[in-house]
Write a protein that holds these residues in place. Structure first.
Motif, PDB file in Angstrom:
ATOM      1  N   GLY A  62      11.991 -12.688 -10.305  1.00  9.61           N
ATOM      2  CA  GLY A  62      11.640 -13.984 -10.850  1.00  9.61           C
ATOM      3  C   GLY A  62      10.148 -14.243 -10.949  1.00  9.61           C
ATOM      4  N   MET A  63       9.356 -13.227 -10.728  1.00 12.71           N
ATOM      5  CA  MET A  63       7.913 -13.410 -10.846  1.00 12.71           C
ATOM      6  C   MET A  63       7.468 -13.072 -12.272  1.00 12.71           C
ATOM      7  N   ASN A  64       6.499 -13.798 -12.754  1.00 12.54           N
ATOM      8  CA  ASN A  64       5.930 -13.408 -14.053  1.00 12.54           C
ATOM      9  C   ASN A  64       5.264 -12.042 -13.877  1.00 12.54           C
ATOM     10  N   PRO A  65       5.619 -11.098 -14.743  1.00 16.24           N
ATOM     11  CA  PRO A  65       5.109  -9.725 -14.527  1.00 16.24           C
ATOM     12  C   PRO A  65       3.587  -9.650 -14.545  1.00 16.24           C
ATOM     13  N   PHE A  66       2.926 -10.553 -15.198  1.00 15.67           N
ATOM     14  CA  PHE A  66       1.462 -10.468 -15.291  1.00 15.67           C
ATOM     15  C   PHE A  66       0.778 -11.001 -14.043  1.00 15.67           C
ATOM     16  N   MET A  67       1.601 -11.395 -13.091  1.00 15.55           N
ATOM     17  CA  MET A  67       1.045 -11.782 -11.799  1.00 15.55           C
ATOM     18  C   MET A  67       0.991 -10.573 -10.856  1.00 15.55           C
ATOM     19  N   LEU A  68       1.421  -9.434 -11.384  1.00 15.01           N
ATOM     20  CA  LEU A  68       1.352  -8.217 -10.551  1.00 15.01           C
ATOM     21  C   LEU A  68       0.237  -7.316 -11.092  1.00 15.01           C
ATOM     22  N   GLU A  69      -0.606  -6.854 -10.171  1.00 17.21           N
ATOM     23  CA  GLU A  69      -1.697  -5.964 -10.565  1.00 17.21           C
ATOM     24  C   GLU A  69      -1.665  -4.691  -9.709  1.00 17.21           C
ATOM     25  N   ILE A  70      -2.227  -3.665 -10.292  1.00 20.18           N
ATOM     26  CA  ILE A  70      -2.305  -2.390  -9.557  1.00 20.18           C
ATOM     27  C   ILE A  70      -3.743  -2.191  -9.075  1.00 20.18           C
ATOM     28  N   VAL A  80      -0.202  -7.359  -5.369  1.00 23.79           N
ATOM     29  CA  VAL A  80      -1.099  -6.228  -5.668  1.00 23.79           C
ATOM     30  C   VAL A  80      -0.452  -4.967  -5.104  1.00 23.79           C
ATOM     31  N   VAL A  81      -0.186  -4.012  -5.985  1.00 25.52           N
ATOM     32  CA  VAL A  81       0.331  -2.723  -5.523  1.00 25.52           C
ATOM     33  C   VAL A  81      -0.845  -1.743  -5.502  1.00 25.52           C
ATOM     34  N   SER A  82      -1.131  -1.243  -4.312  1.00 23.41           N
ATOM     35  CA  SER A  82      -2.248  -0.287  -4.186  1.00 23.41           C
ATOM     36  C   SER A  82      -1.668   1.098  -4.230  1.00 23.41           C
ATOM     37  N   ALA A  83      -1.848   1.730  -5.356  1.00 19.32           N
ATOM     38  CA  ALA A  83      -1.202   3.030  -5.540  1.00 19.32           C
ATOM     39  C   ALA A  83      -2.003   3.836  -6.541  1.00 19.32           C
ATOM     40  N   LEU A 122       0.310   4.817 -14.985  1.00 21.14           N
ATOM     41  CA  LEU A 122       1.542   5.460 -14.539  1.00 21.14           C
ATOM     42  C   LEU A 122       2.643   4.457 -14.189  1.00 21.14           C
ATOM     43  N   HIS A 123       2.331   3.513 -13.320  1.00 19.19           N
ATOM     44  CA  HIS A 123       3.427   2.694 -12.800  1.00 19.19           C
ATOM     45  C   HIS A 123       3.246   1.186 -12.890  1.00 19.19           C
ATOM     46  N   GLU A 124       2.259   0.716 -13.642  1.00 21.26           N
ATOM     47  CA  GLU A 124       2.085  -0.729 -13.762  1.00 21.26           C
ATOM     48  C   GLU A 124       3.377  -1.361 -14.301  1.00 21.26           C
ATOM     49  N   VAL A 146       0.844  -1.201   0.000  1.00 20.53           N
ATOM     50  CA  VAL A 146       0.000   0.000   0.000  1.00 20.53           C
ATOM     51  C   VAL A 146       0.879   1.251   0.000  1.00 20.53           C
ATOM     52  N   CYS A 147       0.698   2.071  -1.017  1.00 17.31           N
ATOM     53  CA  CYS A 147       1.518   3.283  -1.165  1.00 17.31           C
ATOM     54  C   CYS A 147       0.808   4.479  -0.533  1.00 17.31           C
TER      55      CYS A 147
END
Lengths: 649, 257, 323, 395
Positions: A86-94, A65-68, A73-75, A8-9
């Motif tokens: 080493g994480m698949n980038p599509f496993m990260l969500e904003i 999950v980045v809450s920002a 802007l920053h995905e 959480v940002c």
């Protein structure tokens, strides 16, 4: 069960002033599937990103999950960071808790639970995300540049000089655009043609540039790196292989036509080169005014005159097909028509001219050879009134924007007029004088003094003809005094609008425009020369009113962007695309016309919808319209969306 | 200088139809516009002019219902400093003499050098309030004043008599003057003063605060009626000589010549 | 019933017309109520005045003193309050004039006598008084009953009782003024004559209005002569002011002056509503116009449909004959 | 005694705020270009300066009708009441700012405090009391129709013919209402009138600034429309037209309003009225502000005139359609009177006469009144006629 980490940002105070971060972290930590939750003041900063990376490794996270702020802007920033761990980038969500939450609320009691809900939904989505890999495509290192004014010319030369192929498309018979029509240019007063023509010649001689004048774009398909274009080369009825440009045909042609190049102030022939320095310096035959065509073959003097037999009345329009990797649009501007100005006579009075017409009167190559004569009777005008902001800055009736260059060219006009007509008198009506540019204010000051220009603050309301004179009605808003100024000529600095056909072209190219038809850039500050649609670049006044230095800068910038693209053999494309479950698809075809990217077709023996993933931008319209649910979007499946809604409820 | 101006809110009836109400003793007021009585506006302006010249304070006072506060506020916007409303709703139907007594009981506790009133109200038209009030306050007065000034602490006053003649008087202060229209040009209120006036507090005095219980009535209004007139043009025909003679005869008969 | 008193109003040694109207009214009331009529004269060297009043009343009471030479309501009030207290008349009548308005309310209040003002008609029955007076810009009449009392005071509107002659023989008494000095708090200084040529059309009883029908400025003399013959002033509608034939202060209408004379004669005026708004309050309206359909006739009491240039000279003659 | 003039203008936010509350919210759009001022009809008055462009700024500064000096204030208020509300400025303003609205904000406050011209006070009183600005009795509102056999409006009739106060009472203007009713009958249109139940539309007093009384009279009309089930209204006056169409809906009116020229042109097109008698005159048409500029009805009246045989239709060059100049009667101007050389009507009349027309055609009772009254003192043979009157002559 996947292990999800949530970050959480605070975004400084942007988020934390209305969202209780502590409470968010507390709540989210308890949420099923969340194994790790942490907050930080600036998550996008280097230490912030390191927090994410460290947690991925330490807690063996499956998803983040980045809450920002907004993902636009920053995905990418965070996905890159995740990939390093080493994480698949599509496993990260904003989870966007700034634009969609903290900024639109002032009450913490409302914003905090909303932020929590937003994060929970994204956690749900992330749980079912799949690892995806970017799609790759080959890049054809060849560019199509539409429009050969100074913007198109500059971009062509920059790219050609870098060793790539350029196709330069121009709809008129010569390249050069409006800059070729100008007399001298502010603030240095160097002759426009003197600085432009060497570049025009360079274009015509460059081995990497294929020049297609008198041509128009017919069709376009494909996507970044691999466009297929169809170009119509209009019949000029002149065989350029044979023609030497001797000009004999033009001389003999009996049909006189109002000259576009001279903005209606001079005449040309039906077979003509627009101006002496035209490139290519080969004439074209204007079928609409040619006696041969109008009167069923009753003329043909040009054909008789031409000793090289270059005139070919049977020539047909030609379709040229090309494959290119990128497209620069540089179709330029035109002036808003005077006939829209009812209160200024709506084009009734020949001595009310626009700025380009006045350029032609000032130009040595113009209809009066650079001597200023008024159009109605050839009299030397002793007093000229210049009106600013005509059709500009008028949201109620015309354009709301400022045309940017008028203040400067009016000062130039008045100065050149003074040099031309020693006892002439210039009056410029202005609302604000805008001289934002290097050396511009200095030029304005000089022009005012040397040109003995009377600047009057006010917007005239009427131009009325009385006898030989034109009368301009206004008030001086600085003194409050009424003015009824008699003069010989009026120059209206009409607003710049995108050139005709821009809407049709934008439709063919499928790139967005603003309300006035100017092409929209991807970001007004950070991506000013790119369209939001990949593969398209903008140069010059097609994007908005500009002066020459700015146009040239932008053209070179667009060229640089194209060259950056061409520097790689292939490009990657987002894998977040639609897919079709062919087992379910009934082949109804509803999805075909709704796709804004032409990424769909029906194929196979039993027709099924197919997705061209390189074209697909993942907008999801096809998913929404599909009656059977065969269309699905990667990482946006119905199940995911269902779970997200549930999390919200 | 302390100045009191008595004003009245009246229906504007000069140019519109006036209808008698069901009681037969009043008029239908729904469609009438109310405003400050005409000569009162001149009285107020005269006060403002005097204040501009000599300094001091102006208090406007009116006996009326709650709507009267609008009228008082207009006076504040035009230059009065204080406003007092005496609650008409505490009383029944009043005649002019009672009105004078009520005003007197309110004014007697105030400080004043000059009292201005209008010379006549356009509704009741008695021309008696000012002069009666002066008598009750035991101060000198002059009515129908068309010119006013103050010299050596005495009023230099001109009254309008019939036939264009003016009576020039010298009156000691404090005194009351009823002001004739035309003495000055009443001013407009500026938006700034309008704004200030809307924020001022109007002092409201009820019957209890007057320290007087009985106000004797002189007269009662028995009934209102429309004056019998019939206006139908009578064309005087015949030769020019005949029609002229008829008209001259009518003039004579009506005592117009 | 005790007597009816009338205050004789005079100015610059002339008896004012209102005095004879008051006497006519007083006589009528005295006759109806078997009472006597007394005239009260305050003045200086009043012989000439007394002479003219003697035949009008039963009794004349005179205060002849230098301090009473000019009207001063405060002086009058002192003298009259003394007189009334002594004589106790049933009704004291005063003119509703600039003098009467200044005097009556103060005098009556001092004496605690019920009074009312501006009466058009007076009725006495059983020692009670009922009067008729106008209200609401003259649009309505009101009947007003005075509080019952042994004595009353009223002011009478001019023109309500056209003067009639009488041949009574009055008993004349000279009384001594109770005061010998004008009070310090109110001093008469002088009369000031209005500046000659300054015409206020709102103050004139007879107004002659001219309009576009007059055609040329030269014709103005015709109208001015006519107006003079009937003692009226000349006013006009807008076009005349526009032509600068008359000053703006002579314009009648919504944007000019609003007049309420006894007689208004509209000559060559068609009657635009703006004009009508300015003159419809006149008591008697006469219109002279060539066009029988001119709107002015909707407002007129009497109309002559003819050429004004023919009518005016003849009408002037007829009027002079009648006078 | 005259107080000393101060050259310093103080910012007064309070004045600004109250003016914005009263409808001057457009002021922040102004960029002081001054186009309003030179398009304003007052610009054509040589001896008078009407600085329309200053009002936004003056309002923003709270410097409107703000002088402490009696005479200066009088001049300022005089200025505020010069505006004829023709909206020529609004039409031309790059930001669509309505100067009349800004001034009306001030007018509303001034009216509440009795600080406006007496002639207008009397108009307000008369409309309030008698439902017409002429001070004529309500009972006589339908007198013009005596003997014309016009039914009282009932729900089975299609149209309500709503007369303007002028055409109802003024003997000259009654010719218009009579002509109108004749033409409507001729065209076979079913219509009725409300007579004494009608109140003035209130346009004038709203523009004068008397908002509360406007609302009172307009609500009386609206409840009449509701009670009598009026759906469609025909009007003679563009002022009624504008008010019914653009302002009554604010108070819940649901009526369809047509100007008589629209109805007449429609009837001519449908062939229910056939002008066949020649009207061999040169006619210049004057665009009323409320019909043209404010409601975009430019062609219907012209088309009616063009359909009349023999009639030669002229235009005032440069000053027609949206560039037409007001007759000077709007926003209370009908009752205001300025010095002879300060009258807008003279400017417009001069333009109309210069066309060489025999007849000035108008479609508004206000314009007719202004032109005809002014022509009276001009020794001119030119006639002023309403479009309905001209059409009637050609039948």
């Amino acid at each position: 069960m996947k292990k999800i980490g949530v970050f959480v940002c605070h975004c400084g105070k942007n988020i934390s002033s209305t969202v209780n971060i502590e409470k968010v972290v507390d709540e989210i930590s308890k949420y099923p599937g969340v194994t790790y939750c942490e907050d930080y003041k600036y998550m996008c900063s280097s230490p912030g990103q390191q927090l994410v990376q460290k947690a991925i490794l330490e807690h063996k996270l499956d998803g983040v999950v980045v809450s920002a702020c907004s993902p636009t802007l920053h995905e990418q920033t965070f996905r890159n960071a995740a990939e390093i761990s080493g994480m698949n980038p599509f496993m990260l969500e904003i989870a966007n808790i700034r634009e969609q939450c903290s900024w639109v609320h002032s009450d913490m009691k409302v914003a905090t639970p909303k932020a929590i809900s937003i994060i929970k939904t994204v956690v749900e989505k992330t749980k079912l995300n799949e690892a995806l890999s970017p799609l790759k495509a080959e890049v054809i290192p060849k560019v199509l540049i539409i429009g050969a004014g100074i913007a198109g010319i500059q971009a062509s030369l920059d790219i050609a000089d870098a060793g790539h192929q350029v196709i330069l498309l121009e709809k008129s018979p010569s390249i050069g655009g409006h800059m070729a029509q100008l007399s001298e240019t502010f603030p240095t007063l160097d002759c426009s043609q003197c600085i432009l023509t060497p570049k025009m010649v360079a274009v015509s001689q460059h081995k990497n540039i294929k020049l297609l004048t008198y041509s128009e774009l017919e069709d376009l398909s494909g996507s970044i790196g691999n466009f297929k274009v169809k170009i119509k080369k209009k019949a000029s009825y002149v065989d350029n292989e044979k023609c030497t440009g001797c000009g004999a045909c033009t001389e003999k042609c009996p049909s006189k036509v109002i000259s576009e190049f001279d903005e209606g102030l001079g005449k040309r022939k039906a077979i003509y080169t627009p101006f002496p320095q035209a490139v290519p310096n080969k004439p074209v035959l204007d079928k609409d005014h040619c006696i041969y065509f109008l009167k069923d073959g009753k003329c043909g003097i040009c054909k008789i005159t031409c000793t090289l037999d270059a005139i070919d009345f049977n020539q047909k329009d030609k379709i040229i097909e090309e494959e290119v990797g990128a497209i620069i649009v540089a179709t330029g501007y035109e002036l808003y028509p005077i006939k829209n100005m009812v209160e200024y006579g709506a084009g009734k009075y020949p001595d009310v001219v626009n700025g380009l017409q006045f350029e032609r009167l000032l130009s040595a190559s113009g209809p009066t050879n650079g001597n200023i004569r008024r159009p109605s009777d050839g009299k030397i005008p002793k007093r000229i009134v210049f009106l600013s902001c005509v059709g500009s800055r008028d949201p109620e009736h015309h354009q709301s924007y400022c045309s940017k260059i008028c203040c400067m060219y009016m000062a130039k006009h008045a100065l050149l007029y003074k040099e031309n007509v020693k006892d002439g008198e210039s009056i410029i009506f202005f609302i604000d004088v805008r001289t934002g540019g290097k050396d511009y204010e200095e030029f304005y000051t000089r022009a005012k003094q040397e040109g003995e220009i009377l600047y009057v603050r006010g917007k005239p309301s009427r131009i009325i003809k009385e006898g030989d004179d034109l009368i301009v009605w206004s008030i001086n808003t600085l003194t409050g005094k009424h003015l009824r100024i008699n003069c010989d000529m009026v120059v209206l600095s009409m607003s710049m609008i995108p050139s005709k056909g821009i809407m049709a072209l934008a439709k063919v190219l499928r790139i967005p425009t603003n309300d006035y038809g100017f092409l929209s850039e991807a970001h007004p500050k950070l991506r000013p020369v790119e369209s939001i649609v990949p593969g398209f670049y903008l140069a010059g006044t097609v994007q908005g009113p500009k002066d020459i230095p700015e146009i040239v800068s932008q053209a070179s910038a667009a060229a640089a962007k194209v060259l950056a693209l061409f520097a790689n053999d292939e490009i990657s494309h987002s894998p977040v695309t639609a897919i079709v479950d062919e087992d379910i698809c009934s082949g109804c075809g509803i999805c075909i016309p709704v796709c804004p990217y032409d990424a769909r077709e029906l194929g196979g023996m039993q027709p099924k919808a197919k997705v061209n993933e390189l074209l697909c931008e993942g907008c999801g319209i096809c998913v929404a319209v599909c009656p059977s649910g065969a269309s699905q979007q990667k990482n946006e499946t119905d199940t995911q969306i269902g779970n997200m809604i549930e999390a919200l409820l | 200088m302390e100045i009191i101006v008595c004003i009245k809110r009246v229906p504007q009836t000069a140019e519109v139809a006036v209808k008698i109400d069901s009681t037969g003793k009043g008029i239908e007021k729904d469609r009438l516009t109310f405003d400050t009585n005409e000569s009162d506006t001149y009285a107020l302006e005269e006060a403002v002019l005097m204040k501009e010249k000599f300094g001091g304070n102006i208090t406007v006072i009116s006996l009326g219902d709650e709507d009267t506060e609008d009228t008082l506020r207009i006076a504040l916007a035009k230059g009065a400093d204080n406003a007092i409303r005496i609650k008409a709703e505490d009383f029944g139907v009043l005649d002019g003499f009672q009105t004078s007594q009520i005003l007197q009981s309110a004014i007697k506790t105030l400080n004043y050098d000059v009292i201005f009133t209008g010379c006549i109200s356009t509704d009741a038209a008695y021309s008696q309030i000012g002069v009666t009030l002066a008598e009750l306050l035991e101060i000198p007065h002059a009515s129908l004043v068309v010119n006013f000034d103050i010299n050596n602490e005495r009023a230099d006053v001109q009254r309008e008599l019939e036939g264009g003649l003016i009576e020039h008087l010298d009156i000691s202060l404090p005194a009351l003057f009823t002001i004739q229209t035309g003495i000055n040009e009443p001013r407009y209120a500026s938006l700034i003063k309008i704004r200030r006036a809307t924020k001022k507090i109007i002092k409201v005095i009820g019957k209890d605060e007057l320290q007087q219980d009985e106000f004797i009535s002189n007269s009662t209004l028995d009934e209102l009626f429309v004056p019998p007139i019939s206006k139908q043009v009578e064309f005087l025909t015949g030769s020019v000589g005949e029609s002229s003679a008829k008209l001259a005869g009518i003039f004579k008969e009506k005592g117009l010549i | 019933m005790s007597e009816i008193f009338v205050l004789i109003e005079h100015r610059q040694e002339e008896i004012r017309d209102i005095s004879f109207e008051l006497l006519t009214c007083g006589r009528k009331l005295a006759e109806e109520n078997s009472s006597k009529l007394t005239a009260v004269i305050l003045g200086f060297n009043t012989e000439k005045i007394v002479e003219k009043i003697k035949s009008e009343v039963h009794r004349v009471l005179i205060y002849d003193n230098e301090i009473l030479k000019e009207f001063n309501s405060e002086t009058y009030q002192i003298v009259l309050s003394y007189l009334i207290a002594k004589e106790n008349p049933f009704l004291f009548l005063i003119g509703h004039t600039a003098f009467g308005m200044d005097l009556c309310p103060a005098l009556a209040t001092q004496l605690k006598i019920p009074f009312t003002t501006d009466c058009l008609n007076i009725e006495i029955s059983d020692n009670k008084i009922k009067v008729v007076r106008q209200m609401f810009d003259g649009k309505l009449d009101a009947k007003v009953i005075l509080r019952e009392n042994p004595s009353y005071m009223l002011t009478l509107r001019a023109g309500s009782f056209p003067a009639t002659e009488s041949n009574l023989e009055a008993e004349v008494s000279n009384l001594d003024s109770p005061i010998s000095e004008e009070p310090d708090y109110r001093k008469f200084i002088e009369y000031i004559e209005a500046v000659a040529g300054d015409v206020d059309i709102t103050k004139s009883d007879i107004v002659v209005g001219i309009g576009r029908g007059i055609k040329e400025q030269d014709n103005m003399t015709l109208i001015e002569d006519f107006a003079a013959s009937i003692g009226g002033v000349v006013a006009c509608s807008r076009p005349i002011v526009d032509s600068d034939w008359l000053p703006k202060d002579r314009q009648i209408g919504s944007s000019g002056k609003v007049i309420k004379p006894k007689l208004y004669i509209a000559i060559g005026i068609s009657g635009a509503f703006q004009h009508i708004a300015g003159m419809k309050g006149a008591e008697t309206i006469v219109a002279i116009n060539r066009d029988a359909n001119a709107p002015i006739f909707n407002e007129a009491d009497y109309g002559i449909v003819d050429d004004l240039f023919k009518v005016i000279p003849i009408l002037k003659e007829k009027i002079l004959e009648m006078k | 005694m005259k107080s000393k003039k101060s050259m310093v203008t103080e910012l007064n936010q309070e004045i600004r705020e109250i003016l914005i509350e009263e409808g001057a919210e457009d002021i922040y759009k102004c960029f002081q270009c001054g186009k309003c001022t030179s398009i304003c009809p007052w610009f054509q008055i040589e001896v008078f300066d009407f600085p329309a462009y200053t009002f936004s700024l003056k309002t923003a500064m709270g410097d409107m009708a703000a002088s402490e000096d009696k005479f200066e204030l009088e001049a300022e208020i005089d200025m505020i009441y010069r505006c004829v509300g023709c909206e020529a400025c609004t039409d031309q303003c790059p930001h669509g700012i309505s100067t009349p609205n800004i001034l009306r904000a001030a007018r509303r406050l001034l009216v509440d405090f009795g600080s406006y011209p007496d002639t207008l006070k009397s108009v307000v009183q008369k409309i309030h009391s008698d439902a017409n600005p002429l001070g004529e009795p309500r009972e006589k509102r339908a007198d013009w129709a005596n003997g014309l056999e016009i039914p009282s409006f009932s729900a089975d009739l299609e149209f309500l013919y709503f007369t303007c106060c002028l055409t109802a009472y003024d003997p000259r203007m009654q010719k218009l209402s009579k002509a109108t009713s004749f033409l409507l009958k001729k065209a076979g249109i079913s219509f009725g009138i409300l007579g004494e139940k009608e109140s003035c539309c209130g346009e004038a007093i709203r523009r004068i600034g008397s908002e509360s009384i406007f609302q009172e009279v307009s609500k009386a009309n609206i409840s009449n429309f509701e009670n009598y089930l009026v759906k469609k209204v025909i009007v003679s006056s563009p002022h009624c037209y504008s008010t019914f169409k653009n302002e009554y809906p604010e108070f819940g009116a649901e009526i369809e309003v047509s100007h008589i020229t629209e109805i007449l042109f429609d009837s001519i097109e449908r062939g229910t009225i056939i002008p066949n008698k020649e009207f061999n005159k040169k006619v210049v048409y004057h665009d009323p502000c409320d019909l043209g500029r404010k409601n975009n009805i430019y062609d219907e009246p012209r088309n009616v005139l063009k359909s009349i045989p023999g009639l030669e239709l002229l235009e005032v060059e440069d000053f027609n359609r949206n560039l037409s100049v007001c007759c000077g009667a709007g926003s209370g101007g009908l009752w205001m009177e300025w010095d002879k050389d300060e009258r807008i009507v003279n400017v417009r009349l001069k333009q109309l006469l210069e066309t060489g027309a025999d007849v000035i055609a108008v479609a508004c009772p206000y314009c007719l009144q202004m032109f005809e009254e002014t022509l009276k003192s001009m020794n001119s043979n030119v006639l002023v006629m309403d479009v309905t009157e001209i059409l009637l002559e050609s039948l």
